[in-house]
Design a protein around this motif. Structure first.
Motif, short mmCIF file in Angstrom:
data_model
loop_
_atom_site.label_atom_id
_atom_site.label_comp_id
_atom_site.label_asym_id
_atom_site.label_seq_id
_atom_site.Cartn_x
_atom_site.Cartn_y
_atom_site.Cartn_z
N LYS A 2 7.20 10.46 -1.88
CA LYS A 2 5.86 10.02 -2.47
C LYS A 2 4.71 10.98 -2.65
CE LYS A 2 6.47 5.55 -0.11
NZ LYS A 2 5.95 4.60 1.11
N GLU A 59 0.88 -0.40 -3.15
CA GLU A 59 0.51 0.80 -2.29
C GLU A 59 -0.74 1.42 -2.83
OE1 GLU A 59 3.35 3.26 -0.32
OE2 GLU A 59 4.85 2.08 -0.85
N LYS A 63 -4.48 1.43 -1.24
CA LYS A 63 -5.40 2.71 -1.17
C LYS A 63 -6.36 2.58 -1.81
CE LYS A 63 -4.96 7.66 -1.76
NZ LYS A 63 -4.46 8.52 -2.84
#
Length: 77
Positions: A2, A59, A63
């Motif tokens: 990632k 995600e 974030k």
């Protein structure tokens, strides 16, 4: 692995390894075919001639929401 897209420098994308963001990888724009925005959290796999980059949408959204809340808290102080 990632990574977070930190920025574009000319025709090069600068990704920082997530979550530490201490290691970076540089990839020329012509080596991937996905539209990216700075701050996107992505999964990167290297192919023979190109990189496969998948945006981790949920995600990334989470974030961005965390960052937005932190910014709001800072503005209130």
């Amino acid at each position: 692995m990632k990574y977070v897209l930190d920025r574009f420098e000319g025709d090069t994308a600068v990704f920082l390894k997530h979550p530490e963001e201490t290691e970076q990888i540089l990839i020329k724009r012509h080596e991937f075919d996905v539209s990216l925005t700075e701050g996107d959290l992505v999964q990167i796999t290297k192919g023979e001639k190109r990189y496969k980059i998948v945006v981790l949408e949920e995600e990334t959204k989470a974030k961005r929401e965390r960052i937005k809340k932190l910014m709001e808290q800072l503005k209130k102080k």
